[in-house]
Design a protein around this motif. Structure first.
Motif, PDB file in Angstrom:
ATOM      1  N   ASN A  90      44.926  38.367  36.980  1.00 32.57           N
ATOM      2  CA  ASN A  90      43.654  38.752  38.083  1.00 32.57           C
ATOM      3  C   ASN A  90      42.780  37.655  37.869  1.00 32.57           C
ATOM      4  O   ASN A  90      41.395  38.110  38.143  1.00 32.57           O
ATOM      5  CB  ASN A  90      42.992  39.989  37.429  1.00 32.57           C
ATOM      6  CG  ASN A  90      42.674  40.102  35.956  1.00 32.57           C
ATOM      7  OD1 ASN A  90      42.612  38.918  35.501  1.00 32.57           O
ATOM      8  ND2 ASN A  90      42.470  41.448  35.603  1.00 32.57           N
TER       9      ASN A  90
ATOM     10  N   TYR B  41      44.788  38.946  42.756  1.00 30.11           N
ATOM     11  CA  TYR B  41      45.440  40.028  41.772  1.00 30.11           C
ATOM     12  C   TYR B  41      46.828  40.013  41.799  1.00 30.11           C
ATOM     13  O   TYR B  41      47.356  39.953  43.150  1.00 30.11           O
ATOM     14  CB  TYR B  41      44.919  41.353  42.219  1.00 30.11           C
ATOM     15  CG  TYR B  41      43.397  41.578  41.922  1.00 30.11           C
ATOM     16  CD1 TYR B  41      43.059  41.974  40.429  1.00 30.11           C
ATOM     17  CD2 TYR B  41      42.417  41.306  42.611  1.00 30.11           C
ATOM     18  CE1 TYR B  41      41.698  42.551  40.263  1.00 30.11           C
ATOM     19  CE2 TYR B  41      40.844  41.550  42.226  1.00 30.11           C
ATOM     20  CZ  TYR B  41      40.703  41.932  41.155  1.00 30.11           C
ATOM     21  OH  TYR B  41      39.248  42.185  40.820  1.00 30.11           O
TER      22      TYR B  41
ATOM     23  N   SER C 112      47.082  47.978  35.183  1.00 30.09           N
ATOM     24  CA  SER C 112      46.939  49.033  35.949  1.00 30.09           C
ATOM     25  C   SER C 112      48.253  49.458  36.397  1.00 30.09           C
ATOM     26  O   SER C 112      49.035  48.687  37.021  1.00 30.09           O
ATOM     27  CB  SER C 112      45.909  48.633  37.221  1.00 30.09           C
ATOM     28  OG  SER C 112      44.534  48.135  36.939  1.00 30.09           O
TER      29      SER C 112
ATOM     30  N   ASN D  90      44.850  53.190  33.724  1.00 25.97           N
ATOM     31  CA  ASN D  90      44.511  51.650  33.171  1.00 25.97           C
ATOM     32  C   ASN D  90      44.648  51.554  31.805  1.00 25.97           C
ATOM     33  O   ASN D  90      43.951  52.346  31.169  1.00 25.97           O
ATOM     34  CB  ASN D  90      43.020  51.481  33.791  1.00 25.97           C
ATOM     35  CG  ASN D  90      43.092  51.535  35.711  1.00 25.97           C
ATOM     36  OD1 ASN D  90      43.754  50.729  36.284  1.00 25.97           O
ATOM     37  ND2 ASN D  90      42.181  52.354  36.129  1.00 25.97           N
TER      38      ASN D  90
ATOM     39  N   TYR E  63      45.017  44.264  35.458  1.00 27.79           N
ATOM     40  CA  TYR E  63      43.884  45.374  35.648  1.00 27.79           C
ATOM     41  C   TYR E  63      43.216  45.054  37.045  1.00 27.79           C
ATOM     42  O   TYR E  63      42.533  43.961  37.169  1.00 27.79           O
ATOM     43  CB  TYR E  63      42.988  45.485  34.496  1.00 27.79           C
ATOM     44  CG  TYR E  63      41.814  46.405  34.829  1.00 27.79           C
ATOM     45  CD1 TYR E  63      41.937  47.533  35.165  1.00 27.79           C
ATOM     46  CD2 TYR E  63      40.493  45.628  34.661  1.00 27.79           C
ATOM     47  CE1 TYR E  63      40.649  48.314  35.359  1.00 27.79           C
ATOM     48  CE2 TYR E  63      39.264  46.498  34.852  1.00 27.79           C
ATOM     49  CZ  TYR E  63      39.518  47.793  35.154  1.00 27.79           C
ATOM     50  OH  TYR E  63      38.197  48.732  35.544  1.00 27.79           O
ATOM     51  N   ASN E  64      42.912  46.121  37.855  1.00 25.14           N
ATOM     52  CA  ASN E  64      42.142  45.966  38.951  1.00 25.14           C
ATOM     53  C   ASN E  64      41.006  46.907  38.968  1.00 25.14           C
ATOM     54  O   ASN E  64      41.543  48.113  39.226  1.00 25.14           O
ATOM     55  CB  ASN E  64      43.061  46.091  40.469  1.00 25.14           C
ATOM     56  CG  ASN E  64      42.736  45.471  41.614  1.00 25.14           C
ATOM     57  OD1 ASN E  64      41.397  45.848  42.031  1.00 25.14           O
ATOM     58  ND2 ASN E  64      43.584  45.185  42.464  1.00 25.14           N
ATOM     59  N   THR E  65      39.801  46.526  39.390  1.00 28.11           N
ATOM     60  CA  THR E  65      38.788  47.603  39.304  1.00 28.11           C
ATOM     61  C   THR E  65      38.915  48.359  40.559  1.00 28.11           C
ATOM     62  O   THR E  65      38.188  49.426  40.475  1.00 28.11           O
ATOM     63  CB  THR E  65      37.434  46.644  39.435  1.00 28.11           C
ATOM     64  OG1 THR E  65      37.224  45.889  40.576  1.00 28.11           O
ATOM     65  CG2 THR E  65      37.208  46.021  38.257  1.00 28.11           C
TER      66      THR E  65
ATOM     67  N   THR F  37      37.661  52.514  36.650  1.00 27.37           N
ATOM     68  CA  THR F  37      37.052  51.768  35.034  1.00 27.37           C
ATOM     69  C   THR F  37      37.373  52.630  34.234  1.00 27.37           C
ATOM     70  O   THR F  37      37.625  53.775  34.024  1.00 27.37           O
ATOM     71  CB  THR F  37      35.384  51.522  35.395  1.00 27.37           C
ATOM     72  OG1 THR F  37      35.026  52.730  35.633  1.00 27.37           O
ATOM     73  CG2 THR F  37      35.342  50.492  36.682  1.00 27.37           C
TER      74      THR F  37
ATOM     75  N   THR G  62      38.458  45.322  31.031  1.00 25.55           N
ATOM     76  CA  THR G  62      37.565  44.032  31.729  1.00 25.55           C
ATOM     77  C   THR G  62      38.344  43.313  32.417  1.00 25.55           C
ATOM     78  O   THR G  62      39.548  43.073  32.185  1.00 25.55           O
ATOM     79  CB  THR G  62      36.839  43.280  30.454  1.00 25.55           C
ATOM     80  OG1 THR G  62      37.956  42.733  29.677  1.00 25.55           O
ATOM     81  CG2 THR G  62      36.038  43.972  29.597  1.00 25.55           C
ATOM     82  N   LYS G  63      37.759  42.913  33.507  1.00 28.68           N
ATOM     83  CA  LYS G  63      38.335  41.876  34.491  1.00 28.68           C
ATOM     84  C   LYS G  63      37.895  40.589  33.894  1.00 28.68           C
ATOM     85  O   LYS G  63      37.146  39.927  34.457  1.00 28.68           O
ATOM     86  CB  LYS G  63      38.066  42.256  35.946  1.00 28.68           C
ATOM     87  CG  LYS G  63      38.963  41.423  37.034  1.00 28.68           C
ATOM     88  CD  LYS G  63      38.312  40.057  37.245  1.00 28.68           C
ATOM     89  CE  LYS G  63      39.134  39.114  38.167  1.00 28.68           C
ATOM     90  NZ  LYS G  63      38.587  37.774  38.430  1.00 28.68           N
TER      91      LYS G  63
END
Length: 238
Positions: free
Chosen positions: A92, A97, A125, A159, A185-187, A191, A196-197
């Motif tokens: 990411n 992403y 994710s 996640n 991981y994609n916000t 969350t 953390t991204k």
């Protein structure tokens, strides 16, 4: 002697088991050997077959989500290639992403993932297609909006905060689907504590799943006829 109530309860349990039974868990090695970049990899197993494709949105240009080539490395795993993947990983980084789409030939319960290589961090994710409409088999038409998946039949399964290699369990709710999306991981998908991204990079080495067996209509009819016969016999005995 068993009562009719007990027999009915037993048959109800049997019926629910037949309607949604899980086969033996199978682990598929996604990186059996080194291969060049391709549009998809295909794997077979004793329980189900699966095709794997890669998807990403570019950090430049129109940033639209599009299919990208994937590669695999022995003992490391499968990654997605694009201009912003210095390590050819699912990542990411730089506003881009990546995700791997797993298209099975039957409904499965995906229960485990194995990361064979990572750098910096490896948060994941996981989504499953649970929509009523048939899935087209690709992620075209979403533009750059990953969150649009959630309005087009996809559901967030979880996640996962990961910062190393190895296997880990997923999907504790036993969601079943024919299509699964495993991405950095994609916000847009939520969350959570520790997520953390921050340039998550990983290669996916293996997946574990169980095929979901659905009873044939004939089996259910036989169960219902058996129940009706038991009730009739009980009345005659009375």
């Amino acid at each position: 002697m068993l009562s009719i109530k007990s027999l009915i309860a037993g048959l109800a349990l049997s019926t629910s088991f037949v309607m949604s039974a899980f086969a033996v868990p199978v682990t598929v090695n996604l990186a059996p050997n080194t291969a060049g970049y391709v549009w998809s990899f295909n794997y077979t197993s004793s329980e189900a077959d699966v095709a794997v494709t890669g998807w990403s949105n570019k950090s430049s240009g129109n940033k639209a989500i599009a299919q990208d080539v994937i590669g695999r490395w022995n003992n490391s795993g499968v990654g997605v290639e694009n201009a912003n993947n210095p390590h050819h990983a699912v990542d990411n980084a730089s506003g881009d992403y990546d995700a791997l789409l797993f298209s099975f030939n039957k409904v499965v319960d995906l229960s485990g993932l194995n990361i064979g290589w990572h750098q910096n961090d490896a948060d994941v994710s996981l989504l499953a297609y649970t929509g009523a409409a048939p899935f087209a088999g690709n992620l075209n038409g979403l533009g750059s909006n990953w969150a649009a998946l959630l309005n087009n039949g996809w559901s967030v399964v979880g996640n996962y905060n990961r910062n190393g290699n190895g296997s880990f369990a997923v999907n504790t709710a036993d969601v079943a689907s024919q299509y699964w999306l495993v991405g950095a991981y994609n916000t847009a998908f939520g969350t959570g504590n520790g997520l953390t991204k921050k340039d998550d990079y990983f290669k996916l080495k293996a997946i574990t799943f169980e095929a979901v067996e659905v009873a044939e209509s004939g089996s259910l009819i036989l169960l219902m006829l058996g129940l009706a016969g038991l009730r009739f016999a009980r009345r005659r005995a009375a």
